[in-house]
Motif scaffolding. Structure first.
Motif, PDB file in Angstrom:
ATOM      1  N   HIS A 184      -4.372  -5.225   9.550  1.00 20.41           N
ATOM      2  CA  HIS A 184      -3.798  -3.919   9.223  1.00 20.41           C
ATOM      3  C   HIS A 184      -4.363  -2.899  10.202  1.00 20.41           C
ATOM      4  CE1 HIS A 184      -1.533  -1.502   6.352  1.00 20.41           C
ATOM      5  NE2 HIS A 184      -2.438  -0.560   6.547  1.00 20.41           N
ATOM      6  N   ASP A 190      -5.030   1.110   4.508  1.00 17.68           N
ATOM      7  CA  ASP A 190      -5.806   2.344   4.533  1.00 17.68           C
ATOM      8  C   ASP A 190      -5.488   3.239   3.325  1.00 17.68           C
ATOM      9  OD1 ASP A 190      -3.426   2.132   6.208  1.00 17.68           O
ATOM     10  OD2 ASP A 190      -3.612   4.293   6.475  1.00 17.68           O
ATOM     11  N   HIS A 191      -4.306   3.052   2.715  1.00 17.78           N
ATOM     12  CA  HIS A 191      -3.938   3.851   1.538  1.00 17.78           C
ATOM     13  C   HIS A 191      -4.319   3.163   0.227  1.00 17.78           C
ATOM     14  CE1 HIS A 191      -1.817   6.712   3.948  1.00 17.78           C
ATOM     15  NE2 HIS A 191      -0.934   5.830   4.385  1.00 17.78           N
ATOM     16  N   HIS A 238       0.908  -2.094   9.194  1.00 19.64           N
ATOM     17  CA  HIS A 238       0.450  -0.703   9.220  1.00 19.64           C
ATOM     18  C   HIS A 238       1.339   0.224  10.052  1.00 19.64           C
ATOM     19  CE1 HIS A 238      -2.040   2.877   9.073  1.00 19.64           C
ATOM     20  NE2 HIS A 238      -2.065   2.912  10.383  1.00 19.64           N
ATOM     21  N   GLU A 298       0.793  -1.232   0.000  1.00 22.46           N
ATOM     22  CA  GLU A 298       0.000   0.000   0.000  1.00 22.46           C
ATOM     23  C   GLU A 298       0.823   1.280   0.000  1.00 22.46           C
ATOM     24  OE1 GLU A 298      -2.261   1.326   3.190  1.00 22.46           O
ATOM     25  OE2 GLU A 298      -0.740   1.023   4.704  1.00 22.46           O
TER      26      GLU A 298
HETATM   27 FE   LIG Z   1      -1.523   1.425   6.530  1.00 24.68          FE
END
Ligand SMILES: [Fe+2]
Ligand SMILES: [Fe+2]
Length: 272
Positions: A136, A43-44, A161, A15
């Protein structure tokens, strides 16, 4: 490392490939060509929206399973494997789930329930597939709890993460042992061993950085509150992660070992 350790499947979180945020189709291709069998995001995931087509079509690239159903792509992948002679081996299912504590971005659903649902959906598969879960998440507590929740039901729960490796890689005790009390409803595990666990694998990237970003820029921001572009750092590239041994009959792990390995910058891709 593939040769040294006889590694037969490589999974990487990708990511942060696009200057620290997101993944492009070209980078996905590059990682595939370099020998990565399956890739996960975090999250990205959608920071480079041109990844949409790859995310929707590639069988070996996933985003969080507990993200909104309307989100592009899927949250689990099935990686096929064969012996050198071409005989099919048990498949490896990789599930990526996002934590909710201290995470911003899209509101993820309950990660515990999301993985339970997935395990339910593959309950009757024969032969029993190997399942690896990536957690994550920011909070160590949430990742540790996911590890216990899934102990004895999946081969591994591996945290990502934070980008900072943790020293707790181990096999969780066998379900039913006195200190496990891991209340694993309905776990049918008759085999020795348990689930391999590590709170955070750490990143593959520049160790001389703040989570991959240039130290001077982050320090400037943190000490003066003046925004500065968080460009990706270059100092001391290294690979961090774990190597798992998994018993294909039980679907559980028999060993987990960290690797924290500086890159040889005298060789490609660091020099032409
Ligand atoms: Fe992340
Ligand atoms: Fe990251």
């Amino acid at each position: 490392m593939r040769e040294q350790h006889g590694v037969d499947l490589v999974v990487a979180n990708a990511e942060n490939c696009a200057s620290g945020s997101g993944l492009t189709a070209e980078q996905y291709r590059k990682l595939k060509d370099a020998g990565v069998d399956g890739m996960t995001l975090g999250d990205h995931a959608l920071k480079k929206q041109q990844i949409r087509h790859t995310l929707e079509t590639a069988p070996d690239l996933i985003r969080a399973i507990n993200w909104p159903a309307a989100c592009w792509g899927k949250g689990a992948m099935v990686l096929e494997r064969k012996t050198e002679e071409g005989t099919p081996l048990p498949t490896v299912h990789v599930v990526m789930v996002m934590g909710r504590l201290f995470m911003n971005g899209p509101q993820a659903d309950d990660p515990f329930v999301a993985v339970d649902r997935y395990l339910d959906s593959i309950r009757d598969l024969m032969p029993r597939p190997v399942v690896i879960v990536e957690a994550h998440a920011e909070a160590t507590s949430e990742k540790v709890a996911l590890g216990w929740h899934l102990n004895g039901r999946v081969a591994a729960v591996l945290g990502t993460h934070t980008h900072v490796p943790t020293a707790d890689a181990r096999l969780l005790p066998k379900p039913g042992s006195p200190d496990a009390d891991a209340s694993i409803p309905g776990s049918p595990n008759p085999f020795p061993g348990g689930t391999a666990y590590c709170t955070d694998l750490g990143m593959t990237g520049p160790d001389d950085s703040v989570l991959g970003r240039r130290v001077d820029r982050v320090l400037r921001y943190m000490t003066t509150a003046t925004p500065a572009p968080f460009d990706v750092a270059e100092g001391r590239p290294a690979a961090h992660g774990v190597i798992l041994d998994i018993d294909e009959r039980s679907g559980l792990a028999t060993a987990i070992e960290r690797f924290d390995r500086p890159a040889d910058v005298t060789r490609p891709p660091f020099v032409a």
